[in-house]
Design a protein around this motif. Structure first.
Motif, PDB file in Angstrom:
ATOM      1  N   ARG A 193       6.226  12.938   5.901  1.00 27.21           N
ATOM      2  CA  ARG A 193       6.178  13.347   7.313  1.00 27.21           C
ATOM      3  C   ARG A 193       4.749  13.553   7.812  1.00 27.21           C
ATOM      4  O   ARG A 193       4.557  13.957   8.960  1.00 27.21           O
ATOM      5  N   LEU A 194       3.760  13.280   6.989  1.00 27.90           N
ATOM      6  CA  LEU A 194       2.375  13.488   7.409  1.00 27.90           C
ATOM      7  C   LEU A 194       2.033  12.583   8.590  1.00 27.90           C
ATOM      8  O   LEU A 194       2.396  11.399   8.600  1.00 27.90           O
ATOM      9  N   GLN A 195       1.326  13.142   9.569  1.00 30.08           N
ATOM     10  CA  GLN A 195       0.982  12.393  10.779  1.00 30.08           C
ATOM     11  C   GLN A 195      -0.309  12.949  11.352  1.00 30.08           C
ATOM     12  O   GLN A 195      -0.726  14.062  11.029  1.00 30.08           O
ATOM     13  N   ASP A 196      -0.963  12.145  12.202  1.00 30.01           N
ATOM     14  CA  ASP A 196      -2.253  12.545  12.759  1.00 30.01           C
ATOM     15  C   ASP A 196      -2.210  12.761  14.264  1.00 30.01           C
ATOM     16  O   ASP A 196      -3.242  12.772  14.933  1.00 30.01           O
ATOM     17  N   GLY A 197      -0.997  12.950  14.794  1.00 31.54           N
ATOM     18  CA  GLY A 197      -0.850  13.119  16.237  1.00 31.54           C
ATOM     19  C   GLY A 197      -0.603  11.824  16.968  1.00 31.54           C
ATOM     20  O   GLY A 197      -0.264  11.832  18.157  1.00 31.54           O
ATOM     21  N   TYR A 198      -0.767  10.712  16.273  1.00 31.04           N
ATOM     22  CA  TYR A 198      -0.515   9.392  16.849  1.00 31.04           C
ATOM     23  C   TYR A 198       0.515   8.607  16.030  1.00 31.04           C
ATOM     24  O   TYR A 198       1.414   7.994  16.594  1.00 31.04           O
ATOM     25  N   HIS A 199       0.338   8.614  14.697  1.00 30.93           N
ATOM     26  CA  HIS A 199       1.161   7.782  13.832  1.00 30.93           C
ATOM     27  C   HIS A 199       1.537   8.552  12.560  1.00 30.93           C
ATOM     28  O   HIS A 199       0.839   9.483  12.158  1.00 30.93           O
ATOM     29  N   ARG A 200       2.631   8.118  11.928  1.00 30.26           N
ATOM     30  CA  ARG A 200       2.875   8.538  10.545  1.00 30.26           C
ATOM     31  C   ARG A 200       1.860   7.819   9.667  1.00 30.26           C
ATOM     32  O   ARG A 200       1.610   6.626   9.846  1.00 30.26           O
ATOM     33  N   ILE A 201       1.267   8.524   8.736  1.00 31.43           N
ATOM     34  CA  ILE A 201       0.108   7.940   8.058  1.00 31.43           C
ATOM     35  C   ILE A 201       0.274   7.831   6.548  1.00 31.43           C
ATOM     36  O   ILE A 201      -0.660   7.402   5.865  1.00 31.43           O
ATOM     37  N   GLN A 202       1.433   8.188   6.002  1.00 28.21           N
ATOM     38  CA  GLN A 202       1.556   8.152   4.544  1.00 28.21           C
ATOM     39  C   GLN A 202       2.899   7.542   4.157  1.00 28.21           C
ATOM     40  O   GLN A 202       3.958   8.062   4.528  1.00 28.21           O
ATOM     41  N   TRP A 203       2.864   6.431   3.422  1.00 26.07           N
ATOM     42  CA  TRP A 203       4.077   5.775   2.979  1.00 26.07           C
ATOM     43  C   TRP A 203       3.766   4.928   1.754  1.00 26.07           C
ATOM     44  O   TRP A 203       2.604   4.659   1.423  1.00 26.07           O
ATOM     45  N   ALA A 204       4.823   4.479   1.098  1.00 28.87           N
ATOM     46  CA  ALA A 204       4.678   3.568  -0.041  1.00 28.87           C
ATOM     47  C   ALA A 204       5.935   2.713  -0.122  1.00 28.87           C
ATOM     48  O   ALA A 204       7.049   3.212   0.070  1.00 28.87           O
ATOM     49  N   HIS A 205       5.757   1.416  -0.408  1.00 32.49           N
ATOM     50  CA  HIS A 205       6.883   0.478  -0.445  1.00 32.49           C
ATOM     51  C   HIS A 205       6.787  -0.427  -1.676  1.00 32.49           C
ATOM     52  O   HIS A 205       6.628  -1.641  -1.558  1.00 32.49           O
ATOM     53  N   PRO A 206       6.878   0.126  -2.890  1.00 41.15           N
ATOM     54  CA  PRO A 206       6.812  -0.757  -4.065  1.00 41.15           C
ATOM     55  C   PRO A 206       8.039  -1.664  -4.165  1.00 41.15           C
ATOM     56  O   PRO A 206       9.147  -1.272  -3.793  1.00 41.15           O
ATOM     57  N   ASP A 207       7.836  -2.874  -4.686  1.00 39.57           N
ATOM     58  CA  ASP A 207       8.902  -3.865  -4.845  1.00 39.57           C
ATOM     59  C   ASP A 207       8.900  -4.396  -6.272  1.00 39.57           C
ATOM     60  O   ASP A 207       7.859  -4.464  -6.934  1.00 39.57           O
ATOM     61  N   LYS A 208      10.078  -4.806  -6.702  1.00 40.54           N
ATOM     62  CA  LYS A 208      10.256  -5.557  -7.945  1.00 40.54           C
ATOM     63  C   LYS A 208      11.181  -6.723  -7.642  1.00 40.54           C
ATOM     64  O   LYS A 208      11.998  -6.659  -6.717  1.00 40.54           O
ATOM     65  N   ALA A 209      11.060  -7.805  -8.426  1.00 40.49           N
ATOM     66  CA  ALA A 209      11.918  -8.970  -8.203  1.00 40.49           C
ATOM     67  C   ALA A 209      12.465  -9.475  -9.537  1.00 40.49           C
ATOM     68  O   ALA A 209      11.716  -9.614 -10.507  1.00 40.49           O
ATOM     69  N   TYR A 210      13.779  -9.736  -9.570  1.00 38.63           N
ATOM     70  CA  TYR A 210      14.433 -10.246 -10.776  1.00 38.63           C
ATOM     71  C   TYR A 210      15.501 -11.249 -10.363  1.00 38.63           C
ATOM     72  O   TYR A 210      16.077 -11.164  -9.273  1.00 38.63           O
ATOM     73  N   TYR A 211      15.783 -12.180 -11.295  1.00 39.40           N
ATOM     74  CA  TYR A 211      16.919 -13.070 -11.091  1.00 39.40           C
ATOM     75  C   TYR A 211      18.105 -12.459 -11.830  1.00 39.40           C
ATOM     76  O   TYR A 211      18.029 -12.209 -13.033  1.00 39.40           O
ATOM     77  N   VAL A 212      19.183 -12.194 -11.085  1.00 42.88           N
ATOM     78  CA  VAL A 212      20.342 -11.493 -11.643  1.00 42.88           C
ATOM     79  C   VAL A 212      21.514 -12.461 -11.757  1.00 42.88           C
ATOM     80  O   VAL A 212      21.878 -13.127 -10.784  1.00 42.88           O
ATOM     81  N   MET A 213      22.084 -12.517 -12.973  1.00 43.50           N
ATOM     82  CA  MET A 213      23.268 -13.348 -13.219  1.00 43.50           C
ATOM     83  C   MET A 213      24.407 -12.425 -13.639  1.00 43.50           C
ATOM     84  O   MET A 213      24.436 -11.915 -14.764  1.00 43.50           O
ATOM     85  N   PRO A 214      25.364 -12.149 -12.755  1.00 41.67           N
ATOM     86  CA  PRO A 214      26.395 -11.136 -13.033  1.00 41.67           C
ATOM     87  C   PRO A 214      27.338 -11.491 -14.186  1.00 41.67           C
ATOM     88  O   PRO A 214      27.756 -10.608 -14.933  1.00 41.67           O
ATOM     89  N   LEU A 215      27.657 -12.790 -14.362  1.00 43.37           N
ATOM     90  CA  LEU A 215      28.734 -13.144 -15.291  1.00 43.37           C
ATOM     91  C   LEU A 215      28.247 -13.647 -16.636  1.00 43.37           C
ATOM     92  O   LEU A 215      29.042 -13.841 -17.556  1.00 43.37           O
ATOM     93  N   ASN A 216      26.984 -13.919 -16.806  1.00 41.36           N
ATOM     94  CA  ASN A 216      26.540 -14.435 -18.104  1.00 41.36           C
ATOM     95  C   ASN A 216      25.140 -13.940 -18.423  1.00 41.36           C
ATOM     96  O   ASN A 216      24.575 -13.161 -17.681  1.00 41.36           O
TER      97      ASN A 216
END
Length: 554
Positions: free
Chosen positions: A531-554
């Motif tokens: 929730r940190l903000q400077d009076g104009y914008h929210r200024i603190q966030w993080a969006h880490p990602d991971k990617a995998y190929y998923v095969m449900p049946l085998n």
């Protein structure tokens, strides 16, 4: 005969020269007659870099604040020749006049420059070609859109005719005082100084800010206010200089202070001189507002002392109504606080001075205007919208810790983990295959029995997390697996008087989920904002990602 022939020859040549000269004069006259003034007029708008890069917003829908005192140059697209230039005014409006042969319909390119201290900076177009126009007529209106994340303000001059009033704080950034609780009563002290638009989301939209809720201030804070007039025995005096005192309020017990910040952050403003006679010209320079060193004089003594005094800030005043008008950017900006090292509840107040002279080395000699001269208050209609003499702010600059810790495949029936190809499943998690340590797009074979267990951390050390959202989405956006989503407004997290929620424990947590219904590449996303903000914008966030190929049946 020869003389007559020569005379005839000279006469013929003179006649020819006269005809040529007349033709040139006629052409010049016709050219002058045919040249007409072309007017390109309009307004300059600053578009945020985020909006400019957002392909879902078409160029005609790009909106932003006006950009004041820019310099506009207009070029002919075909020849590259400069047709004309002019300066925009305080609201970004401008008119460029140039002459062209009547009936011309040129293609033009408009370029916008920021000019300060003689340095000219070309501002990028919000989109390619958005400031170019084809086949213009003699009168052509345009809206020029440039990319700029500057926060520029040439509005309210920052003075009110309140007698017996020093400074009334009006806003922090764009957040007005009514949306920053000033109540430091012990029972509600945890929410004092937070920005909160709960129930006032429409006003947040009108101000052009996110509807902050129980949000502390952070980073660089631009604090605005209006000066009144000294009263009582000081009537007729003027506030010329001030010092800023920032005290940290104790969280428990009666109001007391545990420390004080010696505020001396540098502050500058852009001074713009607009001359209207004999022609319009604009000159912008950088002006230091503080801190300055000066000499302090005790008015109770006869002799003028020059004891050193530090941390003085100058009260800038616009000058309007003469041949040269002077405007200051952020005219009512009083404190430019880089708060990065601060965490807690703070009270800001001012000490006021009048200038009574100059030292031989041109430092101001000042006398303090006593507190008794500021016993007044704003009219009741205005009092609810300001903070008189002091401002309470909750400041937090603590870090946000967001990460994927481990990713395993787990059989929910046996409660055992996949240990890698050729290895039996294991109940010892340390022996399991951690996909978080594997390469990008490694393949997860679920074999119709495993689910995915994600260990993750989304923790704000100051306990001002807004939300976290952990999910996986297929590359074709047709399958979404939601692992976990929590926000601080959930009933079991915060209350009206307790705004603290850190998110996950500092050590993290885990979630096990199935639902991967098709063979596909999946992006595992952890979206988190504090929730940190400077009076104009929210200024603190993080969006880490991971990617995998998923095969449900085998």
């Amino acid at each position: 005969m020869r003389t007559q022939a020569n005379q005839m020859k000279r006469f013929s040549m003179l006649s020819l020269l006269s005809m040529v000269l007349f033709s040139f004069l006629l052409m010049g006259t016709l050219s002058t007659v045919e040249a007409v003034d072309y007017y390109v007029f309009g307004q300059v708008f600053q578009i945020s870099s985020e909006d400019a890069a957002n392909a879902s917003i078409v160029g005609s829908d790009l909106t932003g604040d006006s950009y004041p005192f820019a310099h506009i140059r207009i070029y002919d697209q075909e020849s590259g020749a400069l047709l004309g230039d002019s300066d925009a005014g305080q609201n970004g409006q401008f008119t460029v006049i140039f002459d062209l042969p009547a009936g011309s319909s040129p293609d033009i390119e408009c370029r916008v420059y920021r000019v300060v201290d003689g340095e000219s900076t070309l501002l990028p177009d919000a989109r390619d070609g958005i400031n170019s126009f084809t086949g213009i007529g003699q009168f052509h209106g345009v809206g020029l859109k440039v990319v700029s994340d500057e926060i520029i303000d040439y509005g309210d001059a920052g003075f009110r005719g309140y007698p017996g009033v020093g400074l009334v704080f009006t806003r922090v950034g764009k957040v007005e005082i009514p949306y920053i609780s000033q109540d430091t009563t012990l029972v509600v002290r945890p929410v004092a100084g937070l920005a909160d638009f709960t129930g006032n989301e429409t006003r947040a939209s009108e101000l052009g800010v996110y509807a902050f809720k129980q949000a502390p201030f952070a980073s660089r804070l631009l604090i605005f206010g209006d000066f009144g007039l000294p009263g009582g025995i000081c009537t007729g005096d003027q506030i010329d200089w001030y010092q800023v005192k920032i005290k940290k309020i104790r969280e428990t017990g009666p109001i007391s202070y545990e420390s004080e910040i010696d505020w001396k952050d540098p502050m500058h403003k852009t001074k713009t001189e607009v001359t209207t006679v004999p022609m319009l010209s604009v000159k912008a320079t950088t002006e230091k507002i503080g801190p300055f060193d000066g000499a302090f004089d005790d008015p109770s003594t006869v002799i003028v002392e020059t004891d050193p005094i530090y941390g003085l800030y100058w009260v800038n005043r616009n000058q309007v109504g003469v041949a040269t008008n002077i405007f200051y950017s952020f005219p009512d900006l009083r404190v430019n606080w880089l708060s990065n090292a601060a965490n807690g509840l703070y009270e800001l107040s001012l000490v006021y001075f009048k200038e009574v002279g100059r030292t031989p080395d041109n430092k101001p000699i000042v006398q303090e205007i006593p507190a008794m001269c500021f016993a007044g208050s704003p009219p009741p209609a205005d009092a609810t919208g300001v903070a008189l003499h002091k401002l309470v702010l909750r400041v937090n600059n603590q870090p946000l810790n967001v990460r994927f810790d481990h990713i395993y495949l787990k059989d929910p029936t046996s409660n055992e983990y996949f240990a890698g190809e050729g290895n039996p499943d294991t109940s010892i998690i340390g022996d399991a295959l951690d996909f978080n340590a594997e390469g990008l797009c490694d393949i997860m074979h679920l074999q119709n029995k495993y689910q995915v267990e994600v260990h993750f951390t989304a923790h704000h050390e100051g306990q001002y997390l807004d939300y976290y959202n952990l999910y996986a989405i297929s590359n074709d956006n047709k399958v979404t697996v939601n692992f976990d989503y929590e926000k601080f407004t959930d009933p079991d997290h915060t209350t009206a008087t307790n705004p603290l929620w850190a998110g996950t424990p500092a050590s993290g947590k885990s979630e096990l989920k199935g639902g991967f219904t098709k063979d596909c590449a999946y992006r595992f996303r952890l979206r988190t904002h504090s929730r940190l903000q400077d009076g104009y914008h929210r200024i603190q966030w993080a969006h880490p990602d991971k990617a995998y190929y998923v095969m449900p049946l085998n």
